[in-house]
Design a protein around this motif. Structure first.
Motif, PDB file in Angstrom:
ATOM      1  N   HIS A 179     -39.033  13.199 -26.393  1.00  0.00           N
ATOM      2  CA  HIS A 179     -40.102  12.964 -27.256  1.00  0.00           C
ATOM      3  C   HIS A 179     -39.570  13.454 -28.526  1.00  0.00           C
ATOM      4  N   ILE A 180     -38.886  14.394 -28.829  1.00  0.00           N
ATOM      5  CA  ILE A 180     -38.231  14.748 -30.156  1.00  0.00           C
ATOM      6  C   ILE A 180     -37.118  13.811 -30.737  1.00  0.00           C
ATOM      7  N   ALA A 181     -36.416  13.247 -29.570  1.00  0.00           N
ATOM      8  CA  ALA A 181     -35.404  11.995 -30.115  1.00  0.00           C
ATOM      9  C   ALA A 181     -36.343  10.898 -30.608  1.00  0.00           C
ATOM     10  N   LYS A 182     -37.231  10.448 -30.083  1.00  0.00           N
ATOM     11  CA  LYS A 182     -37.825   9.516 -30.315  1.00  0.00           C
ATOM     12  C   LYS A 182     -38.803   9.598 -31.817  1.00  0.00           C
ATOM     13  N   PHE A 183     -39.226  10.754 -31.956  1.00  0.00           N
ATOM     14  CA  PHE A 183     -40.007  11.140 -33.385  1.00  0.00           C
ATOM     15  C   PHE A 183     -38.849  11.217 -34.456  1.00  0.00           C
ATOM     16  N   GLU A 184     -37.546  11.795 -34.008  1.00  0.00           N
ATOM     17  CA  GLU A 184     -36.679  11.883 -35.282  1.00  0.00           C
ATOM     18  C   GLU A 184     -36.331  10.468 -35.592  1.00  0.00           C
ATOM     19  N   LYS A 185     -36.002   9.478 -34.529  1.00  0.00           N
ATOM     20  CA  LYS A 185     -35.677   8.143 -34.924  1.00  0.00           C
ATOM     21  C   LYS A 185     -36.554   7.279 -35.704  1.00  0.00           C
ATOM     22  N   SER A 186     -37.914   7.782 -35.565  1.00  0.00           N
ATOM     23  CA  SER A 186     -39.067   7.104 -36.141  1.00  0.00           C
ATOM     24  C   SER A 186     -39.156   7.605 -37.841  1.00  0.00           C
ATOM     25  N   ARG A 187     -38.407   8.753 -37.881  1.00  0.00           N
ATOM     26  CA  ARG A 187     -38.585   9.326 -39.451  1.00  0.00           C
ATOM     27  C   ARG A 187     -37.684   8.673 -40.446  1.00  0.00           C
ATOM     28  N   PRO A 188     -38.124   8.462 -41.623  1.00  0.00           N
ATOM     29  CA  PRO A 188     -37.307   7.675 -42.646  1.00  0.00           C
ATOM     30  C   PRO A 188     -36.066   8.356 -42.836  1.00  0.00           C
ATOM     31  N   GLU A 189     -35.119   7.506 -43.127  1.00  0.00           N
ATOM     32  CA  GLU A 189     -33.483   8.188 -43.225  1.00  0.00           C
ATOM     33  C   GLU A 189     -33.489   9.121 -44.317  1.00  0.00           C
ATOM     34  N   TYR A 190     -34.171   9.144 -45.339  1.00  0.00           N
ATOM     35  CA  TYR A 190     -33.947   9.918 -46.413  1.00  0.00           C
ATOM     36  C   TYR A 190     -34.452  11.563 -45.961  1.00  0.00           C
TER      37      TYR A 190
END
Length: 195
Positions: A179-190
């Motif tokens: 879940h953490i990895a999925k959330f982090e991937k969905s965050r804007p790159e900046y």
């Protein structure tokens, strides 16, 4: 952290009430930078008395510590939990514990069991009369059995789950790694990332 299902063996009848964390492990031992090796410092000042219960040969190898009420009071000192655990104790039975100490035990795999004061007194007396008697603390069944007692104890579901599965705070977090990895991937790159 290792999972805790049950702790079974000899018990040490400490019996004292209001044992604070400085008595459990003196501040001199806190200079160490490791998280290991604290067992030798458990009750160090009290062990100077040859008649102290921990010095008695009949209590060597005990895995259950039986204390009085309000065990672990005083400062928030995780080292106290390390000392008890690293001295070979897997469970502590008392009528009550200081909240911070009890919480630190949960995070370090040391089982704390609260039983009524009269039950603890009866168990202390039985162990003093027969130091070889076995005490079993069964976390799965939530029972304590020993000479003359077979008692249920209550552990909240979260603590029970953590101990039965060997989960400290990091282990709990890693349960949600996907879940953490999925959330982090969905965050804007900046934005900062933990990945």
């Amino acid at each position: 952290m290792e999972a805790v299902k049950a702790v079974s063996g000899k018990a040490m009848p400490l019996g004292f009430s209001d044992v604070d964390t400085d008595q459990i492990v003196a501040s001199d031992a806190l200079k160490r930078i490791e998280r290991t090796g604290f067992g030798e410092f458990l009750f160090a000042e009290w062990k100077e008395d040859p008649d102290f219960v921990m010095n008695k040969p009949e209590h060597q190898g005990a895995v259950v510590l039986i204390a009085g009420e309000n065990f672990g009071c005083g400062s928030s000192r995780e080292h106290a939990v390390w000392a008890v655990h690293q001295a070979g104790f897997g469970a502590v039975i008392a009528p009550s514990f200081a909240d911070i100490f009890k919480n630190n035990c949960t995070k370090n795999g040391l089982l704390t069991v609260e039983l009524p004061g009269e039950t603890v007194e009866a168990l202390l007396e039985s162990i003093r009369q027969d130091p070889e008697a076995e005490v079993k603390v069964d976390l799965e069944g939530q029972t304590v059995s020993g000479p003359g007692i077979n008692e249920q104890f209550i552990v909240d579901a979260s603590t029970r789950h953590r101990l039965l599965n060997g989960l400290d705070d990091v282990g709990l977090t890693l349960n949600d790694e996907d879940h953490i990895a999925k959330f982090e991937k969905s965050r804007p790159e900046y934005l900062p990332s933990v990945l």
